[in-house]
Scaffold this active site. Sequence first.
Site, PDB file in Angstrom:
ATOM      1  N   HIS A  35     -21.960  37.179 -23.861  1.00  0.00           N
ATOM      2  CA  HIS A  35     -21.340  38.500 -24.015  1.00  0.00           C
ATOM      3  C   HIS A  35     -21.940  39.525 -23.057  1.00  0.00           C
ATOM      4  O   HIS A  35     -21.829  40.732 -23.283  1.00  0.00           O
ATOM      5  CB  HIS A  35     -21.418  38.990 -25.460  1.00  0.00           C
ATOM      6  CG  HIS A  35     -20.510  38.237 -26.389  1.00  0.00           C
ATOM      7  ND1 HIS A  35     -19.255  38.671 -26.724  1.00  0.00           N
ATOM      8  CD2 HIS A  35     -20.683  37.049 -27.023  1.00  0.00           C
ATOM      9  CE1 HIS A  35     -18.690  37.784 -27.545  1.00  0.00           C
ATOM     10  NE2 HIS A  35     -19.539  36.792 -27.735  1.00  0.00           N
ATOM     11  N   THR A  36     -22.551  39.058 -22.005  1.00  0.00           N
ATOM     12  CA  THR A  36     -23.022  39.936 -20.940  1.00  0.00           C
ATOM     13  C   THR A  36     -21.996  40.059 -19.822  1.00  0.00           C
ATOM     14  O   THR A  36     -22.036  41.016 -19.053  1.00  0.00           O
ATOM     15  CB  THR A  36     -24.340  39.413 -20.349  1.00  0.00           C
ATOM     16  OG1 THR A  36     -24.186  38.022 -20.014  1.00  0.00           O
ATOM     17  CG2 THR A  36     -25.481  39.560 -21.345  1.00  0.00           C
ATOM     18  N   ASP A  37     -21.073  39.109 -19.718  1.00  0.00           N
ATOM     19  CA  ASP A  37     -20.194  39.074 -18.539  1.00  0.00           C
ATOM     20  C   ASP A  37     -19.266  40.280 -18.482  1.00  0.00           C
ATOM     21  O   ASP A  37     -19.139  40.938 -17.447  1.00  0.00           O
ATOM     22  CB  ASP A  37     -19.421  37.761 -18.462  1.00  0.00           C
ATOM     23  CG  ASP A  37     -18.553  37.458 -19.667  1.00  0.00           C
ATOM     24  OD1 ASP A  37     -18.743  38.093 -20.737  1.00  0.00           O
ATOM     25  OD2 ASP A  37     -17.681  36.575 -19.555  1.00  0.00           O
ATOM     26  N   ALA A 133     -14.546  24.364 -28.967  1.00  0.00           N
ATOM     27  CA  ALA A 133     -15.982  24.122 -29.094  1.00  0.00           C
ATOM     28  C   ALA A 133     -16.817  25.130 -28.333  1.00  0.00           C
ATOM     29  O   ALA A 133     -18.035  25.008 -28.268  1.00  0.00           O
ATOM     30  CB  ALA A 133     -16.310  22.714 -28.585  1.00  0.00           C
ATOM     31  N   GLY A 134     -16.181  26.134 -27.723  1.00  0.00           N
ATOM     32  CA  GLY A 134     -16.931  27.093 -26.931  1.00  0.00           C
ATOM     33  C   GLY A 134     -17.300  26.564 -25.566  1.00  0.00           C
ATOM     34  O   GLY A 134     -18.221  27.074 -24.925  1.00  0.00           O
ATOM     35  N   LEU A 135     -16.596  25.527 -25.091  1.00  0.00           N
ATOM     36  CA  LEU A 135     -16.871  24.926 -23.781  1.00  0.00           C
ATOM     37  C   LEU A 135     -15.833  25.331 -22.748  1.00  0.00           C
ATOM     38  O   LEU A 135     -15.739  24.748 -21.681  1.00  0.00           O
ATOM     39  CB  LEU A 135     -16.941  23.402 -23.907  1.00  0.00           C
ATOM     40  CG  LEU A 135     -17.973  22.887 -24.902  1.00  0.00           C
ATOM     41  CD1 LEU A 135     -17.956  21.357 -24.948  1.00  0.00           C
ATOM     42  CD2 LEU A 135     -19.365  23.385 -24.554  1.00  0.00           C
ATOM     43  N   SER A 137     -12.343  25.336 -22.629  1.00  0.00           N
ATOM     44  CA  SER A 137     -11.175  24.523 -22.279  1.00  0.00           C
ATOM     45  C   SER A 137     -10.111  25.377 -21.612  1.00  0.00           C
ATOM     46  O   SER A 137      -9.338  24.885 -20.775  1.00  0.00           O
ATOM     47  CB  SER A 137     -10.614  23.845 -23.538  1.00  0.00           C
ATOM     48  OG  SER A 137     -10.314  24.810 -24.540  1.00  0.00           O
ATOM     49  N   SER A 138     -10.072  26.672 -21.943  1.00  0.00           N
ATOM     50  CA  SER A 138      -9.070  27.557 -21.342  1.00  0.00           C
ATOM     51  C   SER A 138      -9.320  27.737 -19.851  1.00  0.00           C
ATOM     52  O   SER A 138      -8.391  27.661 -19.030  1.00  0.00           O
ATOM     53  CB  SER A 138      -9.068  28.910 -22.058  1.00  0.00           C
ATOM     54  OG  SER A 138     -10.344  29.519 -22.006  1.00  0.00           O
ATOM     55  N   ASP A 182     -16.488  32.210 -17.283  1.00  0.00           N
ATOM     56  CA  ASP A 182     -15.966  30.862 -17.461  1.00  0.00           C
ATOM     57  C   ASP A 182     -15.237  30.382 -16.215  1.00  0.00           C
ATOM     58  O   ASP A 182     -15.403  29.244 -15.768  1.00  0.00           O
ATOM     59  CB  ASP A 182     -15.015  30.817 -18.659  1.00  0.00           C
ATOM     60  CG  ASP A 182     -15.708  31.146 -19.965  1.00  0.00           C
ATOM     61  OD1 ASP A 182     -16.946  31.200 -19.988  1.00  0.00           O
ATOM     62  OD2 ASP A 182     -14.996  31.356 -20.968  1.00  0.00           O
TER      63      ASP A 182
END
Length: 398
Positions: A35-37, A133-135, A137-138, A182
């Site tokens: 949550h820094t981005d 999963a927080g990886l 995928s989007s 991401d």
Amino acid sequence: MTAADTALSLLRTLTDAPAAGTWSAPGRVNLIGEHTDYNDGFVFPFAIEHRTHLALAPRDDRRIRVVSSFDPTPVEVELSALSELFPARRDEIIEWARYPLGVAWALLESARETGTAVVGVDLAIASDVPVGAGLSSSAAIEGATAVALDEVWGLGLDRVALARVGRRAENDAVGAPTGIMDQMASMLGEPDAGVFLDCRSLDTEIVHLGFSDAGLDLLVMDTRVTHAHSTGGYGERRAACERGAEIMGVRALRDLAVTDLPRAKTLMDDVTFRRVRHVVTENQRVLDAVASLRAQGPRSIGGLLDASHVSMRDDFEISVPELDLAVDTARNAGAIGARMTGGGFGGAAIALVAHELVPHVTAVVERAFAEAGYAAPHVFTVRPSSGAARDAARATAS
């Protein structure tokens, strides 16, 4: 059957035309910097070997049609209609299809600026990136679509520009208020390295991680608790960060240092202050982690991973009991450090673990979830891997 083969098989359900190729992009794990981005701060993710693959065949008209392993029902629109759909009428498109169609929409603006003629396309998407999963995928979908269309449409955009396209698709076409971390990780990843990213300037440094040489593995513990960034708490946290920056009179929380926190506490309500404190201290943890890796190697960052999780749990309040259990159990079972990763409210935690302890930590975490009555977690290791690209020729045969 690999995901690339699945994408090709799906493409054949759309068209008899030969595939121009398959392209793929990875998911990512964020080692530290959550949550820094979107606060113009620092992040340190790496691309993983799990990838989304896209098979493409050109069409002889100006239509775009997409199908995926998530949903076998094709979605088809005129290329010219994308500007009418996004962002104002995005809800008319099923959510999964907004990712590739949103990328196409954003890329078409680049094509118009350069006068490049584009062709219609059929796209088929398949993925082995765990969804929810927080990886990210989007970002993998966005990255695979972006590199494929950039090549086929002859746009010649660089990797940072394609990452911006992916972020615009996610923000405006999907409606998820995410930053650019991401997409940058998915575009720029390299084997055995992390992407140290300044989210304000988009300057990057590729930093050697050295996990393998140090006998370490990065263990992902997917809680299978799903989350959605387009709704709910993510947007509320972002609004709190913007409110905190406004109160402090700065452009973004990136502009605050840890030494500014005492003054911030006197000016803000408790919730806003704690949101701000997480971001400010997390930025410092990213800088400290990169410095520690370079000076002392990966075994030195365990305490920073632990502190990051505590901050997300207590100050940003984005953890859930399953994530806390995974982190605490892994640490107690011998992990060097552990933290939740991703946007929160579900998804996965990560643990840096000595290679020989991976089976033990995995078993202890699985047992703890069973004893707590939670659904069985999906526990697996990931390797820092390469970014978005055209796949090898073997996978492109039609």
